[in-house]
Design an enzyme around this catalytic site. Sequence first.
Site, mmCIF file in Angstrom:
data_model
loop_
_atom_site.group_PDB
_atom_site.id
_atom_site.type_symbol
_atom_site.label_atom_id
_atom_site.label_comp_id
_atom_site.label_asym_id
_atom_site.label_seq_id
_atom_site.Cartn_x
_atom_site.Cartn_y
_atom_site.Cartn_z
ATOM 1 N N GLU A 43 0.825 -1.206 0.000
ATOM 2 C CA GLU A 43 0.000 0.000 0.000
ATOM 3 C C GLU A 43 0.866 1.266 0.000
ATOM 4 O O GLU A 43 1.847 1.361 0.744
ATOM 5 C CB GLU A 43 -0.898 -0.013 1.241
ATOM 6 N N LYS A 111 -9.174 2.912 -2.798
ATOM 7 C CA LYS A 111 -9.521 2.303 -1.506
ATOM 8 C C LYS A 111 -10.907 2.785 -1.074
ATOM 9 O O LYS A 111 -11.197 3.984 -1.065
ATOM 10 C CB LYS A 111 -8.472 2.676 -0.462
ATOM 11 N N CYS A 147 -5.827 -3.092 1.713
ATOM 12 C CA CYS A 147 -5.714 -3.177 3.175
ATOM 13 C C CYS A 147 -7.073 -3.296 3.874
ATOM 14 O O CYS A 147 -7.660 -4.365 3.925
ATOM 15 C CB CYS A 147 -4.919 -1.980 3.710
#
Length: 551
Positions: A43, A111, A147
């Site tokens: 990330e 994200k 994540c």
Amino acid sequence: MTKRLTIALAQLNSRVGDLGANMDAILAVRAAHGDADLIATPELSLIGYPPEDLVLKPALVEAAAATLERLRAASEDGGPAMLVGLPWRKDDRLHNAAALIDGGKVSLSLKHKLPNYGTFDEARVFAPGPLPGPLAFRGARLGVAICEDIWFPDVPECLAETGAELLLVPNGSPFEMGKVDRRLSVAVARVGETGLPLAYLNRVGGQDELVFDGGGFVMNPDRTLAVQQPDWTEDVVVTHWTRPTFSGHFTCAPGPRAVLETDLAAIWQAMVMGLRDYVNKNGFPGVVLGLSGGIDSAVSAAVAVDALGPDRVWCVMLPSPYTADISLEEAAETAKRLGCRLDTVPIGRAMAAFEAMLADSFRGKPVDTTEENIQSRIRGLTLMALSNKFGPMLLTTGNKSEMSVGYATIYGDMAGGYSVLKDVYKTTVFALARWRNAQHPRGVMGPEGMVIPERTITRPPSAELRADQKDEDSLPPYDLLDRILIGLVEHERAARELAAEGIDPALIARIERLLHLAEYKRRQAPPGVKISHRNFGRDRRYPITHAFRTA
């Protein structure tokens, strides 16, 4: 016809803000693995993680976009594609993005879930992206979930429903005790729900108070572990994937299965990596620390030598008239075993100078903790002078038990640039000392064998600021103190709940009072390695001024 993919999972130690070095590291992996279809990185791998408010600086976002363009141009050679992380501005909103770069083209996944708890506050700097769909890649469909996106079922479910054939999960997941099991449990849940294999890729390295342990893995659709990357080191593992013509999902061939560190070994590795990266990435030549002959400074010195090597660790004994001979002996023996420099700078003359300087102001007042704190501040001043003159960072040696109740002198033994024991309770410090004497941790620079003398471990702890002083003159035994603190700090329990376990209610009330009163000290303490799920600082943000008590 069977579809095949080769994906190199690059577990990298990125440096926040060093875009050129981070890009070079990615390109080096690409050059070394030219037969791979894809080089996947963690990330925000272009700018480092966590960037905090640095991403609010437009120049950083522009630099990230320029670096992405350089990688896009590099991909025109027809070699491996790259999956990299960066901040990306779209429609005047800033996103945490993953960019798939292949053949001169770029596809983005944004994200969706932004963590806003504990050490994370992404919601204040990033905007959430929409529920993502898969990215088309060389005849396959990659479901990129960044994540936090896999800690809840909706993003993987959306990816599966829109045709993803495998889940690729770049992470910046910091270490804390018990985190490895939680990651695996989440992966098992998502694989079970979607029927898709999952490649979990984490970064490694220290970033201020956080350390990232790596430990990426691949889980197949039957929820078996195909690959386990090592922890606490950079690593690149090449994974081989196949998909039968009509199966709809990929399977990863069995690969390396590293054994991960646990318990005390993991704590030691976290402290070593946190200190090593903090010192090296900030350009310090080494560390200096006060070596008192007690267990906290001995363990701190051992961690420092393991992290940096003995030549970069400078220990200083600062004896006063109250320093026992055993303390001098133990400090000398510890430095000898670790192989590091030890100087002795007596503070008696400085104590006398302060006594004379303050005599008129203190006239008529009895000697009390004020004079004790002056000793500690003389030591802090002396160590900071050595740090200023010669350049090494001052390493603070206090533990979490002391910091919890304020058993530390602000501007004295709290002075320094970093602390490896800040999130380690005293009972764990004892356990770590015995563990390190029996083990030589993987990848360290310190010597094997009993590096901490037995007497240092077994002698009663003392600040030695007055004659015959012991810690238990002011505090309950550490096993009891830590039991109370774990309840109050780690689990936010009320005093009555702890009293129900047979602990003296008056003692609980006293410790809770000390805990709250010491908040102003902790706000001024140096950063230190996060070990628990509730460290002082980013995890636990209490007001300094408040009147609430549970007892």
